[in-house]
Design a protein around this motif. Structure first.
Motif, PDB file in Angstrom:
ATOM      1  N   TYR A 246       0.379  -1.791   0.117  1.00  0.00           N
ATOM      2  CA  TYR A 246       0.784  -0.535  -0.532  1.00  0.00           C
ATOM      3  C   TYR A 246      -0.241  -0.099  -1.573  1.00  0.00           C
ATOM      4  CZ  TYR A 246       3.583   2.693  -3.345  1.00  0.00           C
ATOM      5  OH  TYR A 246       4.018   3.788  -4.043  1.00  0.00           O
ATOM      6  N   ALA A 247      -0.728  -1.031  -2.369  1.00  0.00           N
ATOM      7  CA  ALA A 247      -1.695  -0.696  -3.419  1.00  0.00           C
ATOM      8  C   ALA A 247      -3.016  -0.216  -2.823  1.00  0.00           C
ATOM      9  CB  ALA A 247      -1.929  -1.907  -4.311  1.00  0.00           C
ATOM     10  N   VAL A 249      -3.446   1.203   0.122  1.00  0.00           N
ATOM     11  CA  VAL A 249      -3.272   2.500   0.766  1.00  0.00           C
ATOM     12  C   VAL A 249      -3.197   3.604  -0.273  1.00  0.00           C
ATOM     13  CG1 VAL A 249      -1.680   3.910   2.131  1.00  0.00           C
ATOM     14  CG2 VAL A 249      -2.187   1.585   2.839  1.00  0.00           C
ATOM     15  N   GLY A 250      -2.534   3.329  -1.413  1.00  0.00           N
ATOM     16  CA  GLY A 250      -2.334   4.363  -2.422  1.00  0.00           C
ATOM     17  C   GLY A 250      -3.372   4.381  -3.508  1.00  0.00           C
ATOM     18  N   VAL A 251      -3.257   3.477  -4.473  1.00  0.00           N
ATOM     19  CA  VAL A 251      -4.098   3.507  -5.665  1.00  0.00           C
ATOM     20  C   VAL A 251      -5.555   3.219  -5.334  1.00  0.00           C
ATOM     21  CG1 VAL A 251      -4.468   2.490  -7.934  1.00  0.00           C
ATOM     22  CG2 VAL A 251      -2.135   2.836  -7.093  1.00  0.00           C
ATOM     23  N   ASN A 253      -7.035   3.249  -2.428  1.00  0.00           N
ATOM     24  CA  ASN A 253      -7.539   4.114  -1.351  1.00  0.00           C
ATOM     25  C   ASN A 253      -8.505   3.368  -0.432  1.00  0.00           C
ATOM     26  OD1 ASN A 253      -7.671   6.515   0.092  1.00  0.00           O
ATOM     27  ND2 ASN A 253      -9.423   7.267  -1.057  1.00  0.00           N
TER      28      ASN A 253
END
Length: 285
Positions: A246-247, A249-251, A253
């Motif tokens: 999750y990290a 994919v999001g923060v 990138n």
């Protein structure tokens, strides 16, 4: 007449196949297609200067995961908690499922089935936040244990294990109940007539026959724990596989690294499912 009936049966079978063609095609495109894209993206790389995904293929992401001590610890932590949750739910679910299958009256069995299914009707987040409130320093658990001089676990791995065990318990009870219900009562009576004590009957009769159902339930508890990232984020500061994916994919990138790390639970579950298949677990699903 028999020929006509056979022709009608084949015609109905063809109609059923055509009806299933659409959903199966959607499954192949949406599910298997997304997995294929995931595996392809795992071999891409991230440009250090621009931060853009570069569609060149290599094994750098997998090398980062296998050589990084932090990533190895996260994998071991996630698999360890998933195994602990599975064992805990099996121990808790077995007596409940056995009572429902062999001792409860039809009315009691129906009430217990509703009680097992009722937590599944509640929102996942509501249940996790409820446990977060319970495990809080000022929560009801510490309030109840204070007279005994005991302090609750607070937030951490123990809290994650407790919450996961609560969340996935119904997924273990239901397959076990279905498997135990299929065991003929005559086998238990025969064991008793031959002098078998309850413990011996459980080890030599009940447990071997219920093992496929037990493994079927463990597929749910193990896989759901392996891929979850919300519960560890809310009741613990420890990182799990889902949190890292999750990290990235999001923060961060970093889609290629996230895709490569996401293949780890996929591979673990494939190995687990192969072992479960050999134990006949799919017959209980």
């Amino acid at each position: 007449m028999d020929g006509d009936q056979g022709l009608i049966a084949r015609h109905r079978g063809l109609q059923a196949s055509l009806l299933l063609a659409g959903p199966l095609a959607w499954l192949v495109v949406a599910y298997l297609g997304s997995l294929a894209v995931l595996f392809i993206a795992a071999f891409w790389s991230l440009d250090d200067f621009s931060g853009q995904v570069v569609h060149t293929y290599g094994l750098d992401n997998f090398r980062t995961i296998f050589e990084g001590r932090v990533y190895r610890e996260i994998v071991l932590r996630t698999v360890g908690v998933a195994a602990a949750v599975t064992v805990t739910d099996a121990i808790l679910a077995f007596p409940i499922a056995f009572f429902m299958a062999k001792f409860a009256t039809p009315r009691t069995r129906a009430l217990l089935a509703v009680a097992v299914l009722m937590p599944l009707w509640a929102s996942y987040l509501v249940k996790v936040y409820a446990w977060r409130t319970i495990l809080n320093e000022d929560g009801i658990l510490n309030w109840a244990l204070a007279p005994l001089g005991i302090h609750g676990p607070g937030y951490g791995l123990v809290a994650t294990w407790l919450v996961f065990s609560y969340l996935w318990l119904p997924y273990m009870i239901l397959p076990l109940y279905a498997g135990l219900e299929r065991i003929p009562a005559s086998l238990l009576d025969a064991s008793e007539d031959l002098g078998g004590k309850p413990g011996m009957t459980f080890r030599r009769v009940v447990l071997p026959l219920a093992l496929p159902a037990l493994v079927a339930g463990s597929i749910f508890t193990f896989s759901l724990t392996l891929g979850d990232y919300i519960t560890p984020q809310l009741v613990s500061s420890k990182q799990f596989i889902g949190n890292v994916v999750y990290a990235n994919v999001g923060v961060a990138n970093n889609l290629p690294l996230a895709a490569a790390f996401a293949t780890v639970p996929v591979v673990v579950m494939l190995l687990y499912l192969l072992a479960a298949r050999r134990l006949g677990a799919f017959e209980e699903l």
